[in-house]
Design a protein around this motif. Sequence first.
Motif, PDB file in Angstrom:
ATOM      1  N   HIS A  69     -17.849 -32.369  38.791  1.00 55.69           N
ATOM      2  CA  HIS A  69     -16.628 -31.292  38.360  1.00 55.69           C
ATOM      3  C   HIS A  69     -17.078 -31.426  36.590  1.00 55.69           C
ATOM      4  O   HIS A  69     -17.285 -31.880  36.002  1.00 55.69           O
ATOM      5  CB  HIS A  69     -15.496 -32.984  37.476  1.00 55.69           C
ATOM      6  N   SER A  70     -16.803 -29.937  36.094  1.00 59.57           N
ATOM      7  CA  SER A  70     -16.786 -29.618  35.046  1.00 59.57           C
ATOM      8  C   SER A  70     -16.410 -28.672  34.580  1.00 59.57           C
ATOM      9  O   SER A  70     -15.471 -28.312  35.037  1.00 59.57           O
ATOM     10  CB  SER A  70     -18.738 -28.316  35.045  1.00 59.57           C
ATOM     11  N   HIS A  71     -16.711 -27.809  33.234  1.00 56.67           N
ATOM     12  CA  HIS A  71     -15.700 -27.124  32.227  1.00 56.67           C
ATOM     13  C   HIS A  71     -16.409 -25.839  32.253  1.00 56.67           C
ATOM     14  O   HIS A  71     -17.505 -26.123  31.501  1.00 56.67           O
ATOM     15  CB  HIS A  71     -15.301 -28.408  31.283  1.00 56.67           C
ATOM     16  N   SER A  72     -16.500 -24.851  32.222  1.00 62.49           N
ATOM     17  CA  SER A  72     -17.367 -24.126  31.652  1.00 62.49           C
ATOM     18  C   SER A  72     -17.472 -23.344  30.335  1.00 62.49           C
ATOM     19  O   SER A  72     -17.709 -22.655  29.806  1.00 62.49           O
ATOM     20  CB  SER A  72     -16.525 -22.762  32.687  1.00 62.49           C
ATOM     21  N   GLN A  73     -16.269 -24.303  29.639  1.00 63.06           N
ATOM     22  CA  GLN A  73     -16.345 -23.651  28.331  1.00 63.06           C
ATOM     23  C   GLN A  73     -17.566 -24.990  27.453  1.00 63.06           C
ATOM     24  O   GLN A  73     -17.800 -24.639  25.754  1.00 63.06           O
ATOM     25  CB  GLN A  73     -15.264 -24.641  27.476  1.00 63.06           C
ATOM     26  N   ILE A  74     -17.918 -25.651  28.243  1.00 63.58           N
ATOM     27  CA  ILE A  74     -19.985 -26.973  27.677  1.00 63.58           C
ATOM     28  C   ILE A  74     -20.490 -25.868  27.057  1.00 63.58           C
ATOM     29  O   ILE A  74     -20.939 -25.334  28.495  1.00 63.58           O
ATOM     30  CB  ILE A  74     -19.354 -28.043  28.076  1.00 63.58           C
ATOM     31  N   ASN A  75     -20.705 -25.884  26.563  1.00 63.23           N
ATOM     32  CA  ASN A  75     -22.210 -24.933  25.816  1.00 63.23           C
ATOM     33  C   ASN A  75     -23.086 -25.737  26.374  1.00 63.23           C
ATOM     34  O   ASN A  75     -24.360 -26.798  25.702  1.00 63.23           O
ATOM     35  CB  ASN A  75     -22.217 -24.668  24.502  1.00 63.23           C
ATOM     36  N   LEU A  76     -24.063 -26.112  27.268  1.00 66.34           N
ATOM     37  CA  LEU A  76     -25.081 -26.362  27.870  1.00 66.34           C
ATOM     38  C   LEU A  76     -26.127 -26.506  26.687  1.00 66.34           C
ATOM     39  O   LEU A  76     -27.470 -26.551  27.319  1.00 66.34           O
ATOM     40  CB  LEU A  76     -25.039 -27.039  29.391  1.00 66.34           C
ATOM     41  N   THR A  77     -26.533 -25.329  26.764  1.00 69.20           N
ATOM     42  CA  THR A  77     -27.123 -25.123  25.614  1.00 69.20           C
ATOM     43  C   THR A  77     -27.409 -25.529  23.703  1.00 69.20           C
ATOM     44  O   THR A  77     -28.106 -25.766  23.022  1.00 69.20           O
ATOM     45  CB  THR A  77     -27.861 -23.541  25.634  1.00 69.20           C
ATOM     46  N   SER A  78     -26.217 -25.941  23.900  1.00 74.30           N
ATOM     47  CA  SER A  78     -26.250 -26.831  22.582  1.00 74.30           C
ATOM     48  C   SER A  78     -25.309 -27.880  22.168  1.00 74.30           C
ATOM     49  O   SER A  78     -24.421 -28.063  22.023  1.00 74.30           O
ATOM     50  CB  SER A  78     -25.636 -26.118  21.622  1.00 74.30           C
ATOM     51  N   LEU A  79     -26.532 -29.126  22.924  1.00 76.95           N
ATOM     52  CA  LEU A  79     -25.749 -30.376  22.824  1.00 76.95           C
ATOM     53  C   LEU A  79     -26.184 -31.211  21.963  1.00 76.95           C
ATOM     54  O   LEU A  79     -27.478 -31.582  21.531  1.00 76.95           O
ATOM     55  CB  LEU A  79     -25.829 -31.033  24.007  1.00 76.95           C
ATOM     56  N   ASN A  80     -26.114 -31.714  20.809  1.00 77.28           N
ATOM     57  CA  ASN A  80     -26.278 -32.756  19.852  1.00 77.28           C
ATOM     58  C   ASN A  80     -25.527 -34.731  20.640  1.00 77.28           C
ATOM     59  O   ASN A  80     -26.511 -35.641  19.654  1.00 77.28           O
ATOM     60  CB  ASN A  80     -25.793 -32.133  18.934  1.00 77.28           C
ATOM     61  N   ARG A  81     -24.639 -34.724  20.799  1.00 76.22           N
ATOM     62  CA  ARG A  81     -23.975 -35.602  20.692  1.00 76.22           C
ATOM     63  C   ARG A  81     -23.762 -35.553  22.108  1.00 76.22           C
ATOM     64  O   ARG A  81     -22.552 -35.372  22.849  1.00 76.22           O
ATOM     65  CB  ARG A  81     -22.718 -35.992  19.714  1.00 76.22           C
ATOM     66  N   ILE A  82     -23.897 -36.838  23.320  1.00 75.25           N
ATOM     67  CA  ILE A  82     -23.949 -36.825  24.220  1.00 75.25           C
ATOM     68  C   ILE A  82     -23.201 -38.286  24.736  1.00 75.25           C
ATOM     69  O   ILE A  82     -24.142 -39.133  24.434  1.00 75.25           O
ATOM     70  CB  ILE A  82     -24.452 -36.868  24.606  1.00 75.25           C
TER      71      ILE A  82
ATOM     72  N   ILE B 161     -18.889 -35.396  27.463  1.00 78.05           N
ATOM     73  CA  ILE B 161     -18.519 -37.096  28.446  1.00 78.05           C
ATOM     74  C   ILE B 161     -19.195 -36.601  29.143  1.00 78.05           C
ATOM     75  O   ILE B 161     -18.678 -35.918  30.348  1.00 78.05           O
ATOM     76  CB  ILE B 161     -18.105 -36.913  27.335  1.00 78.05           C
ATOM     77  N   ILE B 162     -20.399 -37.586  29.820  1.00 78.13           N
ATOM     78  CA  ILE B 162     -20.596 -37.517  30.892  1.00 78.13           C
ATOM     79  C   ILE B 162     -20.249 -38.487  31.701  1.00 78.13           C
ATOM     80  O   ILE B 162     -20.345 -40.267  31.289  1.00 78.13           O
ATOM     81  CB  ILE B 162     -22.163 -37.217  31.273  1.00 78.13           C
ATOM     82  N   HIS B 163     -20.051 -38.946  33.230  1.00 82.21           N
ATOM     83  CA  HIS B 163     -19.052 -39.773  33.596  1.00 82.21           C
ATOM     84  C   HIS B 163     -19.697 -39.610  34.923  1.00 82.21           C
ATOM     85  O   HIS B 163     -19.723 -39.366  35.405  1.00 82.21           O
ATOM     86  CB  HIS B 163     -17.688 -40.031  33.880  1.00 82.21           C
ATOM     87  N   VAL B 164     -20.697 -40.941  34.409  1.00 81.91           N
ATOM     88  CA  VAL B 164     -21.188 -41.074  36.012  1.00 81.91           C
ATOM     89  C   VAL B 164     -20.510 -41.939  37.219  1.00 81.91           C
ATOM     90  O   VAL B 164     -20.261 -42.929  37.035  1.00 81.91           O
ATOM     91  CB  VAL B 164     -23.277 -42.023  35.958  1.00 81.91           C
TER      92      VAL B 164
ATOM     93  N   ASN C 229      -8.564 -36.059  22.909  1.00 81.62           N
ATOM     94  CA  ASN C 229      -8.531 -34.800  22.768  1.00 81.62           C
ATOM     95  C   ASN C 229      -9.325 -34.224  23.803  1.00 81.62           C
ATOM     96  O   ASN C 229      -9.918 -32.847  23.152  1.00 81.62           O
ATOM     97  CB  ASN C 229      -7.730 -33.941  21.813  1.00 81.62           C
ATOM     98  N   ALA C 230     -10.360 -34.871  24.806  1.00 82.01           N
ATOM     99  CA  ALA C 230     -11.453 -34.392  24.558  1.00 82.01           C
ATOM    100  C   ALA C 230     -11.778 -34.335  26.526  1.00 82.01           C
ATOM    101  O   ALA C 230     -12.449 -34.033  26.790  1.00 82.01           O
ATOM    102  CB  ALA C 230     -12.245 -35.544  24.597  1.00 82.01           C
ATOM    103  N   HIS C 231     -10.450 -33.863  27.064  1.00 82.08           N
ATOM    104  CA  HIS C 231     -10.348 -33.636  28.338  1.00 82.08           C
ATOM    105  C   HIS C 231     -11.402 -32.690  28.822  1.00 82.08           C
ATOM    106  O   HIS C 231     -12.177 -32.171  29.581  1.00 82.08           O
ATOM    107  CB  HIS C 231      -9.539 -32.947  29.184  1.00 82.08           C
ATOM    108  N   GLN C 232     -11.929 -31.246  27.972  1.00 87.53           N
ATOM    109  CA  GLN C 232     -12.374 -30.028  28.240  1.00 87.53           C
ATOM    110  C   GLN C 232     -13.878 -30.556  28.164  1.00 87.53           C
ATOM    111  O   GLN C 232     -15.469 -30.178  28.716  1.00 87.53           O
ATOM    112  CB  GLN C 232     -12.130 -29.218  26.942  1.00 87.53           C
ATOM    113  N   LYS C 233     -14.446 -32.053  27.590  1.00 87.83           N
ATOM    114  CA  LYS C 233     -15.832 -32.257  27.122  1.00 87.83           C
ATOM    115  C   LYS C 233     -16.359 -32.414  28.479  1.00 87.83           C
ATOM    116  O   LYS C 233     -17.439 -33.132  28.718  1.00 87.83           O
ATOM    117  CB  LYS C 233     -15.490 -32.459  25.836  1.00 87.83           C
TER     118      LYS C 233
END
Length: 202
Positions: A2-15, A94-97, A167-171
């Motif tokens: 389950h992923s969201h296309s608006q997440i920029n995986l090339t610029s991640l600083n806080r996970i 936000i990664i939910h394993v 308001n973080a579902h998109q992340k």
Amino acid sequence: MHSHSQINLTSLNRITIIGCCGGGKSTLAKQLAQKLNLPLHDLDDIYWHENWVLTPREKRNPILAPIIEQSQWIIDSNYASVLLTERFAASDLIIHVDLPTWFCLFRITKRSILQFLNVEHSFPARIQEAHKTNRQRSISDFAFYKYVYTFKRRLHPHFEKTLTTANAHQKLITLKSKKQIKQFFDSIPTTPSLAPNTSTPQ
């Protein structure tokens, strides 16, 4: 996955990484910290001390708050009552394993046997010997098995509510198998290391 296309995986600083024990979230957190050259903060490592002494509840927020304010981090572990909304709000990702419960139960059983035999060392060094000696959270620890068995029923509604509040579902990216975890990890570009990666001291 389950992923969201608006997440920029090339610029991640806080996970933020959440999920049940035994699902592989801590392994993924360590791999991402190395690949992205981000400091890793394992909340188990921060809050647990020698002989399985847990940091009092009232002291946990003041410890975590300054970490959340930093510009770069990976925060691993749930601790749903400890600034979870703030973690979600501050995260780029936000990664939910979310692997099956049976898999998590199998993994913690295997891990407990290896730790008791002193073959695997997934706990902080300061409590590893206490684990071996006292068999804390071992295959005989019914409470820990119950925690894992009921994890989805107890924690998933809280995660969902907190995602809405922040308001973080998109992340959010949800990984439901080892294959999805690998595919996700392989999709993350490697960040060149400019300086040694510093994680939370043990």
